[in-house]
Design an enzyme around this catalytic site. Structure first.
Site, short mmCIF file in Angstrom:
data_model
loop_
_atom_site.label_atom_id
_atom_site.label_comp_id
_atom_site.label_asym_id
_atom_site.label_seq_id
_atom_site.Cartn_x
_atom_site.Cartn_y
_atom_site.Cartn_z
N TRP A 147 0.53 -1.21 -0.32
CA TRP A 147 0.15 -0.47 -0.25
C TRP A 147 0.79 0.94 -0.36
CZ3 TRP A 147 -0.21 3.74 3.06
CH2 TRP A 147 -1.22 4.81 2.84
N HIS A 148 2.26 1.17 0.75
CA HIS A 148 2.67 2.77 1.04
C HIS A 148 3.56 2.89 -0.43
CE1 HIS A 148 2.27 2.30 5.35
NE2 HIS A 148 2.67 3.27 5.16
N GLY A 149 3.97 1.65 -2.11
CA GLY A 149 4.17 2.26 -2.79
C GLY A 149 5.08 1.29 -3.39
N PHE A 174 1.81 8.90 -2.01
CA PHE A 174 0.85 7.75 -1.23
C PHE A 174 -0.42 7.56 -1.24
CE2 PHE A 174 4.30 7.24 1.77
CZ PHE A 174 5.59 6.81 1.08
#
Length: 475
Positions: free
Chosen positions: A328-330, A475
């Site tokens: 999810w973060h990158g 993000f």
């Protein structure tokens, strides 16, 4: 548009506050007044997001339309509502994959085929700002409707306001629909709530401008240097400075978002709770980015079975959740590793060392800080090569070409000092005393003077044009 920008502070925010106040005093019934304010805030929020480009706005409107229709169809689908849910979530995740991970996917294919970057001739997909946040919010609505935890929203304007409300639109906190559903119709504004919103906004702005921005200049210079030539001192400086930078950057934004929400009668849940005072990695994730942790717990971990299907299955569930957290973060394999890194320690604590950490608080605190700070290296690095080169500096005691003194100034040292003090130690020592005395007039006056002083200093810093973007905007 940034919360910490002059256009937001001096133009956008005052206009929205004044407009909302005017609607409060018009001779309208409470229900009509609230509807008018909802429409006004929706228009303001769409303008806020469109400031970054109409293209981004169209995408967000598409997400609103998909999930609004998804909710309506779930109510009408009867036994087929599961298919509607799967279809709606697939569309959401498909958009998220395309805009966030398509470039990584293509680069991976090119690498496997032995091609140079860009060899397939496809254009880079531009990442729309805040897409992960508002898609997760929209999905929470559809899932809650499916479960019966929230009523289907028939008014598309109110649903659009939920998704696009400008305080939490770009970098959270992630607001679940069931937590804000009633506030769309029943919220009440008052002077105390508005004042607490101003207080949170000022303190959040100070976190961002006076600590995170200052440390960012130091951190960026270190990571832009030749990492193969840095030594032990630079590694420690860069690691600590970045750990503080990302905390004050993101928690500062969250404080500003929560404060802005209060100015308009909305109450968003806390997103950070002094995470660097944790005594275990499990505790850290109960205190860090609480809204994201809660989202994954409710919509991924528990549906997978949580901790009710035996230790082996629980460990698998935890691994899946933290792998997804990293993803999810990158769109970078360093984030995937970062997620699995935390999964390892979460599982280790649950299976072996959790009780030991509970009984040995000081050891647990040191252990947690070391694990978290080390993990941030992979979060900050652009590649595994950069991360390993940075870590390699630990072995170079006094041998690095660069001295840590090249990267610090008096301003940096002040930011480090206040950053360390106010990331938990000051709250732990004086928190209870403040709670007992905050109602006293002298404390209230002192708080107002402090807020005013911080706001004035922040504005002076912003006028100078210091480093300003928020880390979590990517993000």
């Amino acid at each position: 548009m940034l919360f910490s920008s002059m256009i937001f502070i001096w133009v956008f925010l005052p206009v929205v506050i004044i407009g909302n106040a005017i609607l409060n005093v018009l001779p309208l019934s409470p229900s009509r007044s609230l509807k008018a304010k909802n429409i006004f805030l929706l228009l303001a929020s769409l303008f806020f997001y469109a400031w970054g480009g109409i293209y981004y706005l169209l995408l967000m409107l598409a997400v609103i339309g998909i999930n609004y229709l998804g909710g309506l169809l779930i109510k009408k689908a009867g036994r087929k509502k599961t298919m509607v849910l799967i279809g709606t979530l697939s569309l959401n995740l498909g958009l998220l994959f395309y805009f966030k991970y398509f470039n990584l996917f293509i680069h991976t294919v090119e690498h496997l085929r032995g091609m140079e970057s860009g060899g397939m001739g496809l254009k880079e997909v531009i990442l729309p700002i805040g897409i992960s946040f508002y898609i997760f919010q929209a999905m929470s609505y559809v899932i809650d409707c499916y479960r019966g935890n929230a009523k289907v929203q028939r008014n598309i304007l109110d649903f659009a306001l939920y998704v696009s409300l400008f305080p939490q639109l770009i970098a959270g906190p992630i607001v679940q629909y069931k937590d804000i559903e009633k506030q769309l119709y029943l919220r009440k504004e008052n002077t105390d709530l508005f004042a607490s919103g101003i207080k949170l906004f000022c303190f959040g702005l100070a976190k961002k401008v006076l600590i995170a921005n200052v440390l960012a200049e130091c951190v960026d210079r270190i990571w832009e240097s030749d990492l193969s030539k840095i030594g032990f001192g630079v590694v420690i400086l860069g690691s600590v400075a970045y750990a503080l930078q990302i905390y004050y950057d993101f928690s500062g934004y969250s404080d500003m978002a929560i404060g802005l929400g209060r100015m308009f009668g909305f109450r968003f849940k806390e997103n950070f709770r002094t995470p660097y005072m944790s005594h275990s990695i499990q505790e850290f994730w109960r205190r860090w980015h609480i809204s994201l942790s809660s989202w994954f717990k409710e919509y991924v971990y528990i549906p997978l079975g949580g901790n009710k299907k035996g230790n082996a299955r629980t460990c698998i569930n935890l691994f899946i959740v933290f792998l997804l957290t990293g993803i999810w973060h990158g769109a970078n394999y360093t984030f995937f590793f970062w997620g699995m890194y935390y999964a390892f320690f979460i599982i280790l604590e649950r299976a072996l060392i959790g009780k030991f950490l509970d009984k040995n608080k000081w050891f647990g605190h040191i252990y947690t800080i070391l694990i978290v700070v080390f993990g941030w290296i992979f979060f900050r690095a652009q590649s595994f090569g950069d991360a390993l080169a940075f870590i390699g500096g630990i072995s170079r005691f006094g041998e690095g070409t660069f001295s840590y003194l090249q990267f610090v100034s008096f301003k940096t040292l002040l930011a480090l000092l206040f950053g360390i003090l106010f990331c938990g130690p000051v709250q732990a020592v004086f928190g209870k005393l403040y709670d007992k005395t905050k109602e006293k007039p002298v404390v209230g006056i002192g708080s107002i003077l402090l807020q005013t002083a911080l706001l004035a200093v922040c504005i002076c810093m912003l006028v100078k044009g210091t480093y300003n973007p928020f880390i979590y905007f990517q993000f």
